[in-house]
Design an enzyme around this catalytic site. Structure first.
Site, PDB file in Angstrom:
ATOM      1  N   TYR A  90      74.062 -28.229   4.199  1.00  0.00           N
ATOM      2  CA  TYR A  90      73.292 -28.045   5.433  1.00  0.00           C
ATOM      3  C   TYR A  90      74.027 -27.094   6.376  1.00  0.00           C
ATOM      4  O   TYR A  90      73.428 -26.173   6.950  1.00  0.00           O
ATOM      5  CB  TYR A  90      73.078 -29.404   6.106  1.00  0.00           C
ATOM      6  CG  TYR A  90      72.230 -29.338   7.350  1.00  0.00           C
ATOM      7  CD1 TYR A  90      70.853 -29.188   7.262  1.00  0.00           C
ATOM      8  CD2 TYR A  90      72.804 -29.429   8.616  1.00  0.00           C
ATOM      9  CE1 TYR A  90      70.065 -29.120   8.407  1.00  0.00           C
ATOM     10  CE2 TYR A  90      72.035 -29.365   9.759  1.00  0.00           C
ATOM     11  CZ  TYR A  90      70.663 -29.211   9.658  1.00  0.00           C
ATOM     12  OH  TYR A  90      69.889 -29.144  10.793  1.00  0.00           O
ATOM     13  N   SER A 104      71.983 -24.961  14.095  1.00  0.00           N
ATOM     14  CA  SER A 104      72.616 -26.263  14.294  1.00  0.00           C
ATOM     15  C   SER A 104      74.078 -26.050  14.656  1.00  0.00           C
ATOM     16  O   SER A 104      74.716 -25.099  14.165  1.00  0.00           O
ATOM     17  CB  SER A 104      72.529 -27.112  13.022  1.00  0.00           C
ATOM     18  OG  SER A 104      73.265 -28.317  13.164  1.00  0.00           O
TER      19      SER A 104
END
Length: 268
Positions: A144, A131
């Site tokens: 995250y 990501s």
């Protein structure tokens, strides 16, 4: 020439499903995975297998099934993962551990199980879906970011460890795309007596970014480009110009300046 045999974890929805459909349309033999196979009795886009990236036995069963049918796995796409938001101070440790178990240890289990098969064949490609959030610590998405950033670094090391075996390993870092990750992610509850009163407002911004996100077909097309690259790079980005540009800014701007940009974006 035989078509590529591709294994995609988390293939029943979102980026994984879109990628599987696109690669199938290009003549590749795609196997996707899901934790709950019984939820998809009519899934006809490509073959779905039961697999939980937190369970070594289910991983080995799925890989053995593909090997018995196809004799090889040319491409592994580590896509399965979970989202999480919340103030780090107030996020339950078990939820933090669960996120690392899915987003970091899950891909590690997959790679440890599949690398012996690829080494035996003397070739293979592993694409780890990370990501753009993994390039920076984002407020209320810090856990995250940490899981995806960790996977980026693991991939860098593993590329060097395995390069003599004919195996190629790379990271593909998407920005925000229109998938169901927001609905499935863990949200730390917004507590009335919490000192982090700005969390609720930031959560709205995070969700708005996802809702306004692009079509995951862009990720699928980038995966296809990587598969067909003779010598894949270590890192790829896919997202809006500003999402990709943010990674560049992170590299060149002083820490305090870049931090100020994030604080302004999230209205903190």
């Amino acid at each position: 020439m035989d078509s590529k045999v591709v294994l995609i974890t988390g293939g029943s929805s979102g980026i994984g499903k879109t990628t599987g459909i696109f690669l199938s349309s290009k003549g590749m033999k795609v196997y996707g995975t899901t934790r709950n196979l019984e939820k998809y009795p009519d899934f006809g886009h490509f073959t779905l297998l039961q697999l939980d990236v937190k369970d070594h036995e289910s991983i080995d069963r799925a890989i053995d099934t593909i090997m018995s049918r196809e004799g090889r796995i040319d491409v592994l796409i580590n896509n399965a993962g979970v989202g999480i938001t919340g103030p780090i101070e107030e996020t339950p440790l078990e939820e933090i551990q669960n996120t690392f178990d899915s987003n970091l240890y899950g891909p590690l289990r997959m790679m440890q199980s599949i690398l012996p098969h690829m080494r035996k064949k003397g070739k293979g490609l592993i694409i780890n879906i990370t990501s753009i959030a993994g390039y920076m610590g984002l407020p209320f998405r810090g856990i995250y970011s940490a899981t995806k950033g960790s996977l980026e670094l693991v991939t860098e090391a593993l590329r060097m460890e395995t390069h003599t075996f004919g195996i190629q390993i790379t990271n593909l870092a998407p920005g925000d795309f229109a998938t169901n990750i927001a609905a499935g992610r863990y949200h730390s509850p917004v507590l009335e007596d919490s000192p982090y009163t700005h969390y609720a407002r930031t959560l709205e911004t995070i969700n708005d970014d996802v809702q306004a996100a692009g079509d995951p077909i862009l990720v699928a097309k980038k995966v296809y480009t990587i598969i067909n690259a003779k010598n894949p790079k270590g890192h790829y980005l896919v997202g809006t110009f500003m999402q990709r540009f943010s990674v560049f800014l992170k590299k060149i701007l002083p820490d305090k300046v870049f931090e100020k940009l994030l604080l302004n974006h999230y209205k903190l």
